[in-house]
Design an enzyme around this catalytic site. Structure first.
Site, PDB file in Angstrom:
ATOM      1  N   CYS A 196      20.192 -23.475  47.503  1.00  0.00           N
ATOM      2  CA  CYS A 196      19.891 -22.054  47.462  1.00  0.00           C
ATOM      3  C   CYS A 196      20.940 -21.410  46.555  1.00  0.00           C
ATOM      4  O   CYS A 196      21.827 -22.103  46.057  1.00  0.00           O
ATOM      5  CB  CYS A 196      19.956 -21.489  48.876  1.00  0.00           C
ATOM      6  SG  CYS A 196      19.113 -19.925  49.070  1.00  0.00           S
ATOM      7  N   CYS A 215      14.943 -21.326  47.239  1.00  0.00           N
ATOM      8  CA  CYS A 215      14.812 -20.017  46.598  1.00  0.00           C
ATOM      9  C   CYS A 215      14.507 -20.245  45.119  1.00  0.00           C
ATOM     10  O   CYS A 215      14.840 -21.285  44.557  1.00  0.00           O
ATOM     11  CB  CYS A 215      16.056 -19.152  46.796  1.00  0.00           C
ATOM     12  SG  CYS A 215      17.503 -19.619  45.839  1.00  0.00           S
ATOM     13  N   CYS A 254      18.795 -25.318  39.030  1.00  0.00           N
ATOM     14  CA  CYS A 254      19.128 -26.597  39.652  1.00  0.00           C
ATOM     15  C   CYS A 254      19.583 -27.603  38.602  1.00  0.00           C
ATOM     16  O   CYS A 254      18.885 -27.829  37.619  1.00  0.00           O
ATOM     17  CB  CYS A 254      17.903 -27.144  40.388  1.00  0.00           C
ATOM     18  SG  CYS A 254      18.169 -28.732  41.183  1.00  0.00           S
TER      19      CYS A 254
END
Length: 148
Positions: free
Chosen positions: A10, A82, A89
């Site tokens: 997240c 999220c 990422c």
């Protein structure tokens, strides 16, 4: 059977990923080693700790961690919770599966303590439903089918 490793990502690693880590560990800890991290870690929100304790899961010893702590570790499954984490990422070599399921950020709730806690309960319950249902289909049942 070797446990697979899951990293829940997240943005702040303050609520949603912390709750998901606690829920997956509680429900599926016999199958997975579970960690959580954030792209911009902050603190574990006391509201997240409180609403998880309401269902018997203690995350009070969790700490907010940076995703950088995990880039050199073998990760089998990356779960982003999220949209921001999905977009930022990092690449995890060897990650067998990347799953994205965005949940509303309870930390954005404004109002008194009751209003904020209700937002955290809502997010917790959404994540709980996911970890009991969709997660099982995506990870556990698919893995079982692939294994034979």
């Amino acid at each position: 059977m070797t446990k697979q490793s899951i990293l829940v990502l997240c943005t702040g690693n303050s609520a949603r990923s912390q709750m998901a880590e606690g829920l997956i560990r509680d429900q599926h800890g016999d199958r997975f080693i579970v960690h959580s991290a954030g792209t911009r870690p902050s603190i574990v929100r006391p509201e997240a700790i409180r609403v998880m304790s309401e269902i018997g899961i203690d995350i009070s010893d969790h700490r907010s961690k940076s995703v950088d702590e995990f880039t050199d570790r073998p990760i089998d499954i990356v779960l982003t919770v999220c949209d921001n984490a999905r977009e930022t990422c990092p690449y995890f070599p060897g990650a067998a599966k990347i799953i994205h399921r965005s949940f509303e950020d309870p930390a954005e709730a404004t109002g008194d303590e009751d209003v904020r806690l209700e937002a955290f309960r809502h997010a917790r319950d959404q994540i709980l439903d996911f970890t009991q249902n969709e997660f099982v289909r995506l990870i556990i049942e698919d893995g079982r089918n692939a294994d034979g």
